[in-house]
Design a protein around this motif. Structure first.
Motif, PDB file in Angstrom:
ATOM      1  N   LEU A  92       6.884 -19.437  -0.222  1.00  0.00           N
ATOM      2  CA  LEU A  92       5.608 -20.027   0.190  1.00  0.00           C
ATOM      3  C   LEU A  92       4.440 -19.416  -0.559  1.00  0.00           C
ATOM      4  O   LEU A  92       3.477 -20.104  -0.901  1.00  0.00           O
ATOM      5  N   ALA A  93       4.476 -18.106  -0.793  1.00  0.00           N
ATOM      6  CA  ALA A  93       3.342 -17.439  -1.433  1.00  0.00           C
ATOM      7  C   ALA A  93       3.775 -16.089  -1.982  1.00  0.00           C
ATOM      8  O   ALA A  93       4.807 -15.535  -1.577  1.00  0.00           O
ATOM      9  N   GLU A  94       2.964 -15.577  -2.917  1.00  0.00           N
ATOM     10  CA  GLU A  94       3.199 -14.248  -3.487  1.00  0.00           C
ATOM     11  C   GLU A  94       1.883 -13.473  -3.437  1.00  0.00           C
ATOM     12  O   GLU A  94       0.806 -14.051  -3.641  1.00  0.00           O
ATOM     13  N   VAL A  95       1.965 -12.178  -3.167  1.00  0.00           N
ATOM     14  CA  VAL A  95       0.797 -11.307  -3.342  1.00  0.00           C
ATOM     15  C   VAL A  95       1.212 -10.166  -4.255  1.00  0.00           C
ATOM     16  O   VAL A  95       2.304  -9.606  -4.108  1.00  0.00           O
ATOM     17  N   CYS A  96       0.349  -9.839  -5.225  1.00  0.00           N
ATOM     18  CA  CYS A  96       0.681  -8.792  -6.197  1.00  0.00           C
ATOM     19  C   CYS A  96      -0.489  -7.842  -6.410  1.00  0.00           C
ATOM     20  O   CYS A  96      -1.640  -8.256  -6.584  1.00  0.00           O
ATOM     21  N   ILE A  97      -0.171  -6.560  -6.391  1.00  0.00           N
ATOM     22  CA  ILE A  97      -1.128  -5.508  -6.767  1.00  0.00           C
ATOM     23  C   ILE A  97      -0.458  -4.674  -7.851  1.00  0.00           C
ATOM     24  O   ILE A  97       0.680  -4.216  -7.674  1.00  0.00           O
ATOM     25  N   SER A  98      -1.129  -4.487  -8.976  1.00  0.00           N
ATOM     26  CA  SER A  98      -0.562  -3.702 -10.068  1.00  0.00           C
ATOM     27  C   SER A  98      -0.347  -2.259  -9.612  1.00  0.00           C
ATOM     28  O   SER A  98      -1.099  -1.726  -8.813  1.00  0.00           O
TER      29      SER A  98
ATOM     30  N   ASP B 212      -6.034   4.432  -7.281  1.00  0.00           N
ATOM     31  CA  ASP B 212      -4.990   4.246  -6.268  1.00  0.00           C
ATOM     32  C   ASP B 212      -3.641   4.107  -6.948  1.00  0.00           C
ATOM     33  O   ASP B 212      -3.501   3.310  -7.874  1.00  0.00           O
ATOM     34  N   MET B 213      -2.661   4.863  -6.467  1.00  0.00           N
ATOM     35  CA  MET B 213      -1.349   4.860  -7.122  1.00  0.00           C
ATOM     36  C   MET B 213      -0.388   3.821  -6.530  1.00  0.00           C
ATOM     37  O   MET B 213       0.729   3.689  -6.991  1.00  0.00           O
ATOM     38  N   HIS B 214      -0.847   3.110  -5.501  1.00  0.00           N
ATOM     39  CA  HIS B 214       0.097   2.144  -4.924  1.00  0.00           C
ATOM     40  C   HIS B 214       0.057   0.826  -5.698  1.00  0.00           C
ATOM     41  O   HIS B 214      -0.801   0.617  -6.561  1.00  0.00           O
ATOM     42  N   GLY B 215       0.971  -0.052  -5.359  1.00  0.00           N
ATOM     43  CA  GLY B 215       1.053  -1.359  -5.996  1.00  0.00           C
ATOM     44  C   GLY B 215       2.378  -1.965  -5.611  1.00  0.00           C
ATOM     45  O   GLY B 215       3.246  -1.280  -5.085  1.00  0.00           O
ATOM     46  N   GLY B 216       2.502  -3.263  -5.834  1.00  0.00           N
ATOM     47  CA  GLY B 216       3.762  -3.905  -5.501  1.00  0.00           C
ATOM     48  C   GLY B 216       3.643  -5.404  -5.491  1.00  0.00           C
ATOM     49  O   GLY B 216       2.584  -5.959  -5.815  1.00  0.00           O
ATOM     50  N   ARG B 217       4.760  -6.038  -5.160  1.00  0.00           N
ATOM     51  CA  ARG B 217       4.795  -7.508  -5.087  1.00  0.00           C
ATOM     52  C   ARG B 217       5.550  -7.924  -3.850  1.00  0.00           C
ATOM     53  O   ARG B 217       6.574  -7.325  -3.524  1.00  0.00           O
ATOM     54  N   VAL B 218       5.045  -8.949  -3.172  1.00  0.00           N
ATOM     55  CA  VAL B 218       5.798  -9.512  -2.047  1.00  0.00           C
ATOM     56  C   VAL B 218       5.852 -11.031  -2.182  1.00  0.00           C
ATOM     57  O   VAL B 218       4.890 -11.656  -2.627  1.00  0.00           O
ATOM     58  N   PHE B 219       7.000 -11.578  -1.797  1.00  0.00           N
ATOM     59  CA  PHE B 219       7.154 -13.030  -1.697  1.00  0.00           C
ATOM     60  C   PHE B 219       7.375 -13.366  -0.230  1.00  0.00           C
ATOM     61  O   PHE B 219       8.232 -12.764   0.415  1.00  0.00           O
ATOM     62  N   PHE B 220       6.570 -14.290   0.282  1.00  0.00           N
ATOM     63  CA  PHE B 220       6.781 -14.785   1.640  1.00  0.00           C
ATOM     64  C   PHE B 220       7.742 -15.954   1.543  1.00  0.00           C
ATOM     65  O   PHE B 220       7.498 -16.891   0.772  1.00  0.00           O
ATOM     66  N   ILE B 221       8.824 -15.877   2.319  1.00  0.00           N
ATOM     67  CA  ILE B 221       9.794 -16.969   2.210  1.00  0.00           C
ATOM     68  C   ILE B 221       9.910 -17.726   3.528  1.00  0.00           C
ATOM     69  O   ILE B 221       9.654 -17.192   4.597  1.00  0.00           O
TER      70      ILE B 221
ATOM     71  N   THR C 212       0.824  -1.216   0.000  1.00  0.00           N
ATOM     72  CA  THR C 212       0.000   0.000   0.000  1.00  0.00           C
ATOM     73  C   THR C 212       0.858   1.266   0.000  1.00  0.00           C
ATOM     74  O   THR C 212       0.325   2.370   0.051  1.00  0.00           O
ATOM     75  N   SER C 213       2.181   1.092  -0.085  1.00  0.00           N
ATOM     76  CA  SER C 213       3.046   2.273  -0.138  1.00  0.00           C
ATOM     77  C   SER C 213       2.980   2.887  -1.537  1.00  0.00           C
ATOM     78  O   SER C 213       2.977   2.169  -2.536  1.00  0.00           O
ATOM     79  N   THR C 214       2.954   4.217  -1.586  1.00  0.00           N
ATOM     80  CA  THR C 214       2.960   4.862  -2.913  1.00  0.00           C
ATOM     81  C   THR C 214       4.388   5.017  -3.423  1.00  0.00           C
ATOM     82  O   THR C 214       4.617   5.488  -4.534  1.00  0.00           O
ATOM     83  N   ASN C 215       5.355   4.623  -2.589  1.00  0.00           N
ATOM     84  CA  ASN C 215       6.746   4.561  -3.024  1.00  0.00           C
ATOM     85  C   ASN C 215       6.967   3.242  -3.748  1.00  0.00           C
ATOM     86  O   ASN C 215       7.513   2.303  -3.184  1.00  0.00           O
ATOM     87  N   VAL C 216       6.503   3.179  -4.983  1.00  0.00           N
ATOM     88  CA  VAL C 216       6.468   1.895  -5.680  1.00  0.00           C
ATOM     89  C   VAL C 216       7.874   1.410  -6.032  1.00  0.00           C
ATOM     90  O   VAL C 216       8.689   2.163  -6.545  1.00  0.00           O
ATOM     91  N   MET C 217       8.143   0.143  -5.705  1.00  0.00           N
ATOM     92  CA  MET C 217       9.443  -0.448  -6.041  1.00  0.00           C
ATOM     93  C   MET C 217       9.404  -0.995  -7.475  1.00  0.00           C
ATOM     94  O   MET C 217       8.343  -1.295  -7.986  1.00  0.00           O
TER      95      MET C 217
END
Ligand code: WAQ
Ligand code: MG
Length: 248
Positions: free
Chosen positions: A182-188, A216-225, A109-114
């Motif tokens: 284990l899992a990924e979550v992605c928001i464009s 909404d200008m946020h988005g990103g991807r996370v991998f749970f390891i 939810t950060s607008t500092n998009v990586m």
């Protein structure tokens, strides 16, 4: 095989604006037509004309491993609040802690998009990607033409045969094949694209409509390891090891 990557950008008064990019793995005989198709594609992009196009064509020392595409399903979800609940439930079922889920929410939810993804440990919820600004980039992945045609056909039946879905599914399938993930979550990060997904080896590729609100200008991807996993081989696999996706 060769990894072909293209990246188009345009200088503005403040920064270098990213317009579009693409990549894939190809045999030598496919190179000329691939480069032509990629250049056409970045020139026709809705974000406007680039002033710089970078193309990298790199031979892969290692042969690609073959990895099956995840199964695709779309669940019903009417709001970002619901999406958050659904995602939390799925992750909790996988023994991912609330701490890790909260750490992921902050990234997503950060607008500092990586440019890349964050790696979050499943129990302690620590961000362990070496470069927190860039993140880890999943790269060196592709699909053979015949397999791409089959994929297009099966996505067409679900009425979701778009480049966005195809590319996200390829990326998620490569990542899910990594032992430590284990899992990924992605928001464009695209303000108009409000469908995101959660993915994993066992759950497949689960699309979630209304994961964010329009504009909404946020988005990103996370991998749970896995808590105890060594990050270096995971990062090396995601960024460097060639993977060809195929229909399962
Ligand atoms: N590797 C790792 N992370 C990446 C990569 C990559 N190659 N490309 C993008 N990201 C990260 C980065 O933080 C972006 O801000 C974020 O992911 C979202 O990227 O089935 O379009 O390219 O309809 O905006 C989901 C499709 C589309 C769901 C996702 O992502 C569906 C999308 P975007
Ligand atoms: Mg985007």
């Amino acid at each position: 095989m060769w990894n072909v990557r293209i990246r188009a950008s345009r200088k503005t008064c403040v920064s270098n604006l990213h317009i579009s990019g693409a990549e894939g793995l190809y045999d030598t005989r496919e190179l000329p037509q691939t480069v032509t198709a990629y250049v056409r594609r970045v020139l026709g992009h809705s974000r406007g004309l680039p002033d710089t196009i970078n193309i990298t064509i790199e031979s892969m020392e290692q042969g690609p491993v073959s990895v099956p595409l995840l199964n695709v399903k779309t669940i019903r979800c009417s709001s970002p609040d619901r999406a958050h609940k659904i995602i939390s439930e799925i992750l909790t079922d996988m023994d991912i802690t609330q701490r890790a889920i909260s750490a992921a929410s902050r990234v997503l939810t950060s607008t500092n998009v990586m440019r890349g993804a964050s790696l979050i440990t499943a129990r302690t919820g620590l961000r362990i990607e070496p470069d927190k600004k860039r993140g880890v980039r999943v790269s060196r992945l592709g699909i053979k033409r015949a397999e791409r045609r089959k994929l297009a056909l099966s996505l067409s039946r679900l009425r979701i045969n778009t480049e966005t879905v195809q590319e996200a599914l390829l990326l998620a399938s490569k990542a899910a094949s990594c032992q430590g993930i284990l899992a990924e979550v992605c928001i464009s990060d695209d303000p108009d694209y409000t469908t995101g997904y959660i993915a994993g080896r066992d759950i497949g590729y689960v699309r979630i409509p209304n994961i964010k609100s329009r504009c909404d200008m946020h988005g990103g991807r996370v991998f749970f390891i896995r808590e105890e996993a060594d990050p270096d081989p995971i990062i090396n696999y995601l960024e460097r090891e060639p993977v060809l996706l195929c229909n399962g």
